[in-house]
Structure formats: C-alpha cells, structure tokens
Design an enzyme around this catalytic site. Structure first.
Site, mmCIF file in Angstrom:
data_model
loop_
_atom_site.group_PDB
_atom_site.id
_atom_site.type_symbol
_atom_site.label_atom_id
_atom_site.label_comp_id
_atom_site.label_asym_id
_atom_site.label_seq_id
_atom_site.Cartn_x
_atom_site.Cartn_y
_atom_site.Cartn_z
ATOM 1 N N ASP A 161 0.860 -1.166 0.000
ATOM 2 C CA ASP A 161 0.000 0.000 0.000
ATOM 3 C C ASP A 161 0.909 1.232 0.000
ATOM 4 O O ASP A 161 2.110 1.126 0.274
ATOM 5 C CB ASP A 161 -0.883 -0.038 1.246
ATOM 6 C CG ASP A 161 -1.774 1.184 1.376
ATOM 7 O OD1 ASP A 161 -2.278 1.664 0.342
ATOM 8 O OD2 ASP A 161 -1.937 1.676 2.503
ATOM 9 N N ASP A 163 -0.001 5.180 1.166
ATOM 10 C CA ASP A 163 -0.160 6.021 2.353
ATOM 11 C C ASP A 163 -0.179 5.193 3.631
ATOM 12 O O ASP A 163 -0.872 4.173 3.713
ATOM 13 C CB ASP A 163 -1.465 6.829 2.255
ATOM 14 C CG ASP A 163 -1.409 7.869 1.146
ATOM 15 O OD1 ASP A 163 -1.399 9.061 1.454
ATOM 16 O OD2 ASP A 163 -1.369 7.476 -0.041
ATOM 17 N N ASP A 169 0.379 9.697 5.576
ATOM 18 C CA ASP A 169 -0.882 9.869 4.855
ATOM 19 C C ASP A 169 -0.890 11.184 4.081
ATOM 20 O O ASP A 169 -0.665 12.259 4.645
ATOM 21 C CB ASP A 169 -2.040 9.845 5.854
ATOM 22 C CG ASP A 169 -3.388 9.730 5.153
ATOM 23 O OD1 ASP A 169 -3.436 9.188 4.030
ATOM 24 O OD2 ASP A 169 -4.398 10.199 5.720
ATOM 25 N N ASP A 352 -10.612 10.628 4.596
ATOM 26 C CA ASP A 352 -11.679 10.750 3.610
ATOM 27 C C ASP A 352 -12.291 9.370 3.396
ATOM 28 O O ASP A 352 -11.875 8.384 4.015
ATOM 29 C CB ASP A 352 -11.154 11.325 2.286
ATOM 30 C CG ASP A 352 -9.869 10.635 1.818
ATOM 31 O OD1 ASP A 352 -9.627 9.482 2.249
ATOM 32 O OD2 ASP A 352 -9.112 11.228 1.035
#
Length: 422
Positions: A161, A163, A169, A352
């Site tokens: 992955d 972030d 992030d 988010d």
C-alpha cells in the site's frame, strides 16, 4: 443473546479481526492465572537479604509464563496446519480452527508462530508484563514476523500500500525515506516490488512519479540496471492504472490490453451507473450526518472529501453505507464487494472516504499473472485490513502483513532482509 448485545457487537464488528481476537482470548488465561504480581509478605519486606531471592523467583515466573505463551502459539500452529490440510482436500470448514473462528480464510504458508513469539518476546518482554495482557498489536506483530519467516525463501513478489505504509498519509515518498535501501535490496534479489495504491490519476505517469520521486531518485543514485528497475511496478486506482519503471527511472503506462485483466469486461456505462449510486449514497451521508464535505468524482472512483476533520466513526459510516448500498444495487446484499458483477472497494481512507471500481485483490492478481507469482510466493503489506479498509481483499490472493505506519514497514523489511541474508 440479547438485542443490546447484538447492537454492541455489530457496532464494533468492523473494527475486529476474528483470528487475532481468538488468539488474544487463548493468551488471556495464563495471563490471568499466572502473570499477576504477588505481594511480598511482611517478613520479606523486612528482610533485605531476600530481595535477590525474590528477584530470582520473579525471573523464574516470567520464564514459566513465556513457556505457557509459547505452548499456546504452538497449539495454534497445529490448528493452522490442520486447517491447511483440510483446505487441500476442499473441505476447510471441517477443521477445528474453522469451527472456532468461522470467518477464517486461507493460509497459503505454514506460520511458525512459536518461533516468532520467542523472538519478539526477547525484545518486547511480553511475558514479563503483569498488568497489560498480550494485546491486539502484540499478536499482529507476531503474525507478521511468522509470515515473513515462512515466505522469505520462496518470495517472488512484494506489493505495498502507499499512504501510511511507505509514507505518511497524503505525503510523498521523499529522498530521505529509510525504506529506499530496503526496497532496492529486494529488486537486487530478483524480487518484484509493486506499489498498489488507491491513488487514481489515470494514465498520468508524472503524478505518480511526483508522489514517488524520492524512491525513483534512489534507483538512479544506486545505478540500478534496466533489468532490476523493470521489476518495479505501480498500480493506481486499486487495479485500474498499471505502470512499470524503465531504464531512465521513469514510469511507463501499460495499457490494459497488454496484460490479462477482468477490467475490459466492464463497460463504461456499467461503471458510471455504479458510481452514480455510490455518489448518491455519499451525498445522503453528508445530508444525514450534516457533514462539511465535498464529493469528488473521477473516471473510476468517487470520494467524500471533508472540509473539516471527521471522526473515524463518521468515515466508517460512510464506507459501510456505501458497501451495503452497492451490494444491494448489484443484487447481492449478503455477498462481499469482490463477489459481485463489478467488484468495488468502499473504504475509510483515514481522512476521507472513497468508492473505487475494482479492488486490490484484482490488482495483486494482475501482477501475479504477469510475473508468474503464486499466492504462497506473494506478500502484500498494508495498513487497512479491517472491513472498512482497502487491503483486506488481498487476503484471498496472497500472504499478507498488517502494519500501522511506515516505521513498522521498515522493521518488517529489516526482518525480511535478515532472514534472506541468513
């Protein structure tokens, strides 16, 4: 089971990992029965010469408790081995572990849990704790180390992955990132490395190059060969936009006609219809919870972007609401997001909430087919393995390690480097 209990359970179910919770429960018994501090008698308090003896007895108690923990991890190893044997026979639900943890998935390798516990216990002294039992994070790290130890000698592909796994992030991979040398070491060992990220910029390679500029500069500084850098990939939008590094340390976009993929079976009208439903649900979440947020629509994703900081619970609500709505829309309310006509990923991104077409299961599978890597020779490292995260789907395709920040990724890759060098 009372209705209130059910309510409380479902409220926290998306924040739990059932295997880790099971192991926690098993380890709680020796902690409760044997790890609690024993008060000194009045005579012992008065006799200073007994201090050394008491310390020796305390060390013996710690060693005995470590042995009890190690035995439990050995027993869980046996349960996993049995589950794998039943899985090879096509009847994994018959295993004892499946009955104890009904949601258990597939183990592509054995897990040397007892050995991993012993190594971590020497460092963290888990068995010496008297007031804090073995925690979720303790067990997660033990599982990670066991997986690294099991897969190291057969490793062909590592996916990450972005972030909170390789960098903070919303930040970029900077040139001083300590992970650079460890990733370069993997490429030099003929191990393919890929970043599988939700960040979706279409076929715009320059935006991905900007996010990863420090790593690409590291490749150039170390003068990696064209063959070595050709083993580095970036897969954006979960599975939608694939890039490969070239000899000039730049990223080349690979059209989806160049590799086997299910993406071509989805028409644009189907994709946009699904995104319309997701957008409507996210707008409903904004209105229902009076959120200060905007909707951002992309060709293969739609997101809720807050104008002010939202709580984790609010973002989880948006992710779960979107999951359920899209499953119902595709006629499979009891399925998983990867088991419907158009797989999707609705996840809490930390700051988010996004709904992406496709998911990392498809992304990792694309890379495996391209590179000839199998589930037992592929490792995915990420921080989002809860049901509201976007890494959890990879558990179906390969071995996984669950980290929570780039520092843990560094520790994990250091363990992998040591194991490969042994």
């Amino acid at each position: 089971m009372t209705s209130q209990y059910r309510v409380n359970y479902h409220l926290r179910a998306h924040k739990r990992d059932n295997l880790i919770e099971f192991i926690k429960g098993m380890l709680l018994t020796p902690f409760v029965l044997h790890a609690q501090p024993q008060p000194l008698t009045h005579e012992e308090q008065e006799a200073k010469h007994l201090t050394l003896r008491h310390r020796r007895l305390s060390e013996e108690a710690q060693e005995a408790n470590a042995h009890r923990y190690a035995e439990i991890f050995s027993d869980i190893e046996e349960l996993i081995d049995e589950h794998r044997e039943f899985a090879t026979q096509g009847i994994p639900s018959y295993s004892r572990l499946a009955k104890l943890v009904p949601s258990i998935g597939t183990f592509f390798t054995p897990l040397p849990l007892q050995q991993a516990f012993s190594r971590i216990n020497k460092r963290d002294r888990i068995s010496a704790r008297k007031h804090v039992p073995p925690s979720f994070n303790d067990i997660r790290r033990i599982l990670n180390l066991a997986q690294v130890m099991a897969i190291a000698n057969n490793l062909r592909l590592v996916t990450f992955d972005g972030d909170m796994t390789l960098y903070a992030d919303g930040q970029n991979f900077e040139q001083d990132n300590e992970l650079t040398s460890l990733l370069i070491s993997l490429l030099r060992r003929d191990i393919a490395v890929a970043i599988v990220t939700a960040a979706g910029y279409g076929d715009d390679s320059k935006r991905y190059e900007h996010r990863l500029s420090g790593l690409l500069k590291g490749f150039a500084t170390e003068k990696l060969t064209a063959e070595q850098v050709s083993r580095f990939y970036v897969l954006g939008g979960e599975c939608n936009f694939l890039f490969r590094c070239n000899a000039q340390y730049r990223l080349d976009y690979l059209d989806d006609t160049l590799y086997p993929s299910s993406l071509r079976s989805w028409t644009d009208s189907q994709v946009q219809q699904l995104l319309d439903v997701a957008e409507a649900e996210l707008k409903d979440c904004i209105n229902r919870m009076s959120l200060e947020a905007d909707i951002l629509r992309k060709p293969r994703a739609v997101g809720l972007v807050p104008r002010t900081q939202l709580t984790r619970e609010q973002l989880d609500e948006c992710a779960l609401s979107s999951q359920i709505t899209l499953l119902k829309f595709q006629g499979s309310p009891k399925s998983q997001p990867c088991d419907v006509p158009i797989p999707f990923c609705a996840f809490n991104g930390g700051n988010d909430c996004w709904v992406d077409i496709g998911n990392k299961l498809i992304g990792v599978s694309i890379l495996q087919k391209m590179l000839g890597s199998t589930p037992e020779s592929t490792l995915h490292v990420g921080d989002q393995f809860l049901s509201t995260g976007n890494d959890i789907s990879t558990r179906t395709a390969c071995c996984t390690c669950w980290i929570i920040n780039p520092q843990e990724t560094h520790s994990l890759l250091s363990e992998l480097e040591d194991t490969l060098s042994a």
